[in-house]
Design a protein around this motif. Structure first.
Motif, mmCIF file in Angstrom:
data_model
loop_
_atom_site.group_PDB
_atom_site.id
_atom_site.type_symbol
_atom_site.label_atom_id
_atom_site.label_comp_id
_atom_site.label_asym_id
_atom_site.label_seq_id
_atom_site.Cartn_x
_atom_site.Cartn_y
_atom_site.Cartn_z
ATOM 1 N N PRO A 287 0.815 -1.222 0.000
ATOM 2 C CA PRO A 287 0.000 0.000 0.000
ATOM 3 C C PRO A 287 0.845 1.267 0.000
ATOM 4 O O PRO A 287 1.977 1.279 0.500
ATOM 5 C CB PRO A 287 -0.798 -0.114 1.315
ATOM 6 C CG PRO A 287 -0.766 -1.558 1.667
ATOM 7 C CD PRO A 287 0.548 -2.069 1.165
ATOM 8 N N ILE A 288 0.282 2.340 -0.584
ATOM 9 C CA ILE A 288 0.925 3.651 -0.571
ATOM 10 C C ILE A 288 -0.069 4.684 -0.054
ATOM 11 O O ILE A 288 -1.273 4.531 -0.208
ATOM 12 C CB ILE A 288 1.468 4.041 -1.962
ATOM 13 C CG1 ILE A 288 0.374 3.957 -3.035
ATOM 14 C CG2 ILE A 288 2.634 3.157 -2.347
ATOM 15 C CD1 ILE A 288 0.847 4.350 -4.428
ATOM 16 N N VAL A 289 0.467 5.751 0.564
ATOM 17 C CA VAL A 289 -0.379 6.758 1.221
ATOM 18 C C VAL A 289 0.105 8.156 0.877
ATOM 19 O O VAL A 289 1.305 8.425 0.862
ATOM 20 C CB VAL A 289 -0.357 6.589 2.757
ATOM 21 C CG1 VAL A 289 -1.171 7.688 3.433
ATOM 22 C CG2 VAL A 289 -0.870 5.218 3.164
ATOM 23 N N SER A 290 -0.840 9.045 0.570
ATOM 24 C CA SER A 290 -0.539 10.480 0.489
ATOM 25 C C SER A 290 -1.750 11.242 1.008
ATOM 26 O O SER A 290 -2.721 10.637 1.474
ATOM 27 C CB SER A 290 -0.189 10.909 -0.951
ATOM 28 O OG SER A 290 -1.314 10.786 -1.799
ATOM 29 N N VAL A 317 1.668 13.794 10.742
ATOM 30 C CA VAL A 317 1.135 12.859 11.736
ATOM 31 C C VAL A 317 -0.022 12.045 11.160
ATOM 32 O O VAL A 317 -0.188 10.861 11.498
ATOM 33 C CB VAL A 317 0.700 13.579 13.028
ATOM 34 C CG1 VAL A 317 1.898 14.194 13.728
ATOM 35 C CG2 VAL A 317 -0.369 14.629 12.780
ATOM 36 N N HIS A 318 -0.815 12.671 10.301
ATOM 37 C CA HIS A 318 -1.965 11.965 9.723
ATOM 38 C C HIS A 318 -1.515 10.937 8.692
ATOM 39 O O HIS A 318 -2.073 9.833 8.618
ATOM 40 C CB HIS A 318 -2.916 12.973 9.090
ATOM 41 C CG HIS A 318 -3.431 14.009 10.041
ATOM 42 N ND1 HIS A 318 -4.150 13.683 11.164
ATOM 43 C CD2 HIS A 318 -3.304 15.363 10.057
ATOM 44 C CE1 HIS A 318 -4.460 14.783 11.825
ATOM 45 N NE2 HIS A 318 -3.950 15.814 11.174
ATOM 46 N N VAL A 319 -0.501 11.299 7.901
ATOM 47 C CA VAL A 319 0.038 10.352 6.916
ATOM 48 C C VAL A 319 0.650 9.150 7.638
ATOM 49 O O VAL A 319 0.400 7.993 7.266
ATOM 50 C CB VAL A 319 1.088 11.029 6.008
ATOM 51 C CG1 VAL A 319 1.662 10.016 5.016
ATOM 52 C CG2 VAL A 319 0.483 12.202 5.252
ATOM 53 N N ILE A 330 5.475 2.940 1.373
ATOM 54 C CA ILE A 330 5.967 4.294 1.120
ATOM 55 C C ILE A 330 4.786 5.257 1.277
ATOM 56 O O ILE A 330 3.633 4.867 1.080
ATOM 57 C CB ILE A 330 6.594 4.431 -0.304
ATOM 58 C CG1 ILE A 330 7.293 5.777 -0.502
ATOM 59 C CG2 ILE A 330 5.551 4.184 -1.377
ATOM 60 C CD1 ILE A 330 8.587 5.937 0.256
ATOM 61 N N GLY A 331 5.096 6.479 1.642
ATOM 62 C CA GLY A 331 4.040 7.479 1.789
ATOM 63 C C GLY A 331 4.652 8.865 1.863
ATOM 64 O O GLY A 331 5.866 9.038 1.765
ATOM 65 N N GLY A 332 3.799 9.854 2.016
ATOM 66 C CA GLY A 332 4.298 11.215 2.132
ATOM 67 C C GLY A 332 3.270 12.226 1.684
ATOM 68 O O GLY A 332 2.070 11.943 1.625
ATOM 69 N N GLU A 333 3.757 13.412 1.354
ATOM 70 C CA GLU A 333 2.894 14.505 0.943
ATOM 71 C C GLU A 333 3.357 15.053 -0.404
ATOM 72 O O GLU A 333 4.531 14.942 -0.764
ATOM 73 C CB GLU A 333 2.919 15.615 1.999
ATOM 74 C CG GLU A 333 2.420 15.168 3.358
ATOM 75 C CD GLU A 333 2.291 16.318 4.338
ATOM 76 O OE1 GLU A 333 1.227 16.945 4.380
ATOM 77 O OE2 GLU A 333 3.261 16.582 5.068
ATOM 78 N N GLY A 334 2.428 15.685 -1.113
ATOM 79 C CA GLY A 334 2.731 16.216 -2.423
ATOM 80 C C GLY A 334 3.574 17.474 -2.412
ATOM 81 O O GLY A 334 3.844 18.046 -3.465
ATOM 82 N N ASN A 335 4.017 17.903 -1.244
ATOM 83 C CA ASN A 335 4.882 19.089 -1.139
ATOM 84 C C ASN A 335 6.360 18.732 -1.216
ATOM 85 O O ASN A 335 7.216 19.583 -0.989
ATOM 86 C CB ASN A 335 4.595 19.843 0.159
ATOM 87 C CG ASN A 335 4.784 18.983 1.399
ATOM 88 O OD1 ASN A 335 5.348 17.898 1.335
ATOM 89 N ND2 ASN A 335 4.314 19.461 2.540
ATOM 90 N N ILE A 339 8.159 9.776 3.111
ATOM 91 C CA ILE A 339 8.249 8.981 4.342
ATOM 92 C C ILE A 339 8.535 7.533 3.956
ATOM 93 O O ILE A 339 7.696 6.862 3.344
ATOM 94 C CB ILE A 339 6.947 9.064 5.160
ATOM 95 C CG1 ILE A 339 6.633 10.521 5.512
ATOM 96 C CG2 ILE A 339 7.055 8.221 6.428
ATOM 97 C CD1 ILE A 339 5.263 10.730 6.149
ATOM 98 N N TYR A 340 9.729 7.065 4.311
ATOM 99 C CA TYR A 340 10.126 5.687 4.030
ATOM 100 C C TYR A 340 10.213 4.944 5.360
ATOM 101 O O TYR A 340 11.165 5.144 6.132
ATOM 102 C CB TYR A 340 11.468 5.654 3.298
ATOM 103 C CG TYR A 340 11.917 4.269 2.908
ATOM 104 C CD1 TYR A 340 11.099 3.438 2.138
ATOM 105 C CD2 TYR A 340 13.162 3.778 3.297
ATOM 106 C CE1 TYR A 340 11.509 2.168 1.774
ATOM 107 C CE2 TYR A 340 13.582 2.503 2.934
ATOM 108 C CZ TYR A 340 12.748 1.704 2.175
ATOM 109 O OH TYR A 340 13.147 0.440 1.820
ATOM 110 N N PRO A 341 9.225 4.112 5.687
ATOM 111 C CA PRO A 341 9.137 3.523 7.034
ATOM 112 C C PRO A 341 10.292 2.614 7.418
ATOM 113 O O PRO A 341 10.533 2.401 8.604
ATOM 114 C CB PRO A 341 7.806 2.759 6.992
ATOM 115 C CG PRO A 341 7.512 2.544 5.544
ATOM 116 C CD PRO A 341 8.104 3.708 4.828
ATOM 117 N N ASN A 342 11.026 2.077 6.435
ATOM 118 C CA ASN A 342 12.167 1.225 6.778
ATOM 119 C C ASN A 342 13.306 2.018 7.418
ATOM 120 O O ASN A 342 14.208 1.430 8.026
ATOM 121 C CB ASN A 342 12.691 0.509 5.532
ATOM 122 C CG ASN A 342 11.770 -0.611 5.092
ATOM 123 O OD1 ASN A 342 10.632 -0.686 5.529
ATOM 124 N ND2 ASN A 342 12.246 -1.477 4.220
#
Length: 464
Positions: A287-290, A317-319, A330-335, A339-342
């Protein structure tokens, strides 16, 4: 004067009355409240340790003294890592097994601002719930200062940025040797803050030839520090002038990164996460999150790769919360926040750069202008309206009227209002976490259409 309190931390303009800007009194009160919250959360402990870092802002040198004195007066040991990046403080909290950490920075805000970003014992930003508890403690002044026998100690630790970088390079997904073989030439805009230290060190570790711009961390920013296209005209010109492979720009505390194409075109802050997610998914599906305000290009990538995509309210914090919930890879924001959790649950420009350069090297040093064509071509308009009222009820009324006006359209209410229009078009209206403004993001397949949607909604808001 402005003072903003949210899950993104505390930040404000310098000067003015207490409680109306980022004053020394506010620094002491919020830092004391943070310690009191920390002690309450870990009430079985007798001794506490906090990591302290600062960005290159002129005021940060002075304000760190207020933090050190406050922490020591509350009986807390302080490990001062000096000039740092926000993600480096998070890494130091983990490495030192500290109870928390504070980064003195106002992130992307101009040089007349400063602020505090606060970490828990996991090296992550405080949750929304914990921030509310901290604000309550600060408001009620539930502080308990120590006697002279129990004052905290001050310890200085140097070279934490290098330790952070070494941890990044040790990750199996980063191919240092392949990057070195690519013989990349990169222009770096360090905005005269700590990115001017950290990014060149990382690139030298990776065998990259570095051309520096504004890499002296004296805090006198050469341009507006938010890493968006309109603020980066100079580096966009210098990349082709130097015949460089790409350009890199970061914000003052180095948790956001954007790239410049070899021809001087802006790669796009939204496409930082999209391209890095593409590389991660080549190695591991998941899964991926933004955020709701991020480009749908990432969602399109998830469909192509056949992995779940999730959106969250805006804010790190929400991501992170959503990433943990769905076990995102993997996740993060479009700015430009990756965010790489490993490595750690937090935005980190340095890991973003290392992942991006590995991707470029693996693709046989593909030009960035060509790389971007691999992804959905969307255009975003990012506008803001100054909202002087601190009354959240008035903002709620405004959003309620907008909701009624667009009745019949698909909407999301997790963070303000996101209105889904025809295919591949949307409008997102929300109150900012970092300024007293309403942010309006729109996206479409044409620049003209995205701008039209933004102007239309701004006109409708101003008519209310």
């Amino acid at each position: 004067m402005t003072l903003v309190k949210s899950s993104s931390g505390i930040r404000g303009t310098l000067g003015g009355k207490v409680g109306k800007g980022f004053s020394p009194i506010d620094i002491i009160q919020f830092s004391a409240g943070y310690v009191s919250w920390m002690k309450k959360k870990h009430n079985n402990k007798k001794k506490f340790v906090i990591i302290l870092g600062r960005d290159g802002r002129i005021s940060s040198v002075l304000f760190q003294q207020f933090l050190i004195i406050t922490f020591q007066s509350l009986g807390v040991d302080v490990i001062n890592i000096g000039l740092s990046t926000t993600p480096t403080v998070g890494i130091a909290v983990i490495n030192e097994r500290a109870d928390g950490g504070v980064m003195l920075t106002a992130s992307h805000n101009p040089k007349n601002w400063n602020g505090l970003k606060m970490f828990n014992s996991y090296g992550e930003f405080l949750s929304e719930e914990d921030f509310q508890k901290l604000f309550y403690i600060t408001e009620k002044k539930y502080f308990n200062f120590s006697s002279y026998k129990k004052l905290g100690n001050l310890i200085y630790k140097k070279n934490y940025i290098q330790k952070h970088i070494e941890k990044i390079i040790s990750l199996p997904i980063i191919d240092k040797d392949l990057i070195q073989k690519a013989k990349l030439k990169v222009v770096v805009d360090g905005i005269n803050s700590t990115g001017g230290i950290a990014v060149p060190i990382l690139l030298k570790y990776l065998g990259v030839h570095v051309i520096k711009m504004y890499c002296d961390p004296h805090g006198d920013f050469a341009h507006n520090p938010e890493p968006i296209e309109k603020n980066l005209k100079e580096i966009c010109k210098k990349v082709p002038d130097f015949k460089a492979n790409l350009g890199i720009s970061v914000d003052p505390d180095v948790d956001r990164v954007v790239f410049i194409c070899e021809n001087g075109d802006f790669f796009g802050e939204e496409y930082t996460l999209v391209s890095i997610a593409d590389y991660i998914l080549e190695n591991k599906l998941g899964p991926i999150v933004s955020t709701l305000s991020s480009s749908h290009a990432l969602k399109d990538l998830s469909i192509k790769k056949k992995v779940p995509y999730y959106s969250s309210p805006v804010g790190e914090v929400h991501v992170v919360k959503k990433m943990k919930e769905v076990h995102a890879v993997i996740g993060g924001e479009g700015n430009g926040g990756v965010i790489y959790p490993n490595l750690r649950y937090g935005r980190d420009a340095l890991i973003g750069i290392a992942l991006f350069l590995t991707q470029i090297a693996k693709l046989a040093n593909i030009p960035l202008s060509k790389l971007k064509k691999r992804y959905s071509n969307y255009f975003m308009s990012k506008k803001k309206i100054r909202f002087f009222s601190h009354n959240n009820d008035k903002i709620k009324i405004l959003l309620k009227i907008i909701k009624k006006k667009y009745k019949g359209e698909k909407m999301d209410f997790k963070d303000g209002i996101k209105i889904y229009l025809k295919s591949n078009e949307w409008i997102h209206i929300r109150k900012s976490n970092t300024e007293n403004i309403i942010r309006i993001h729109t996206e479409s397949t044409s620049k003209e259409r995205a701008n039209f949607l933004a102007k239309k909604i701004i006109y409708e808001i101003k008519e209310l």
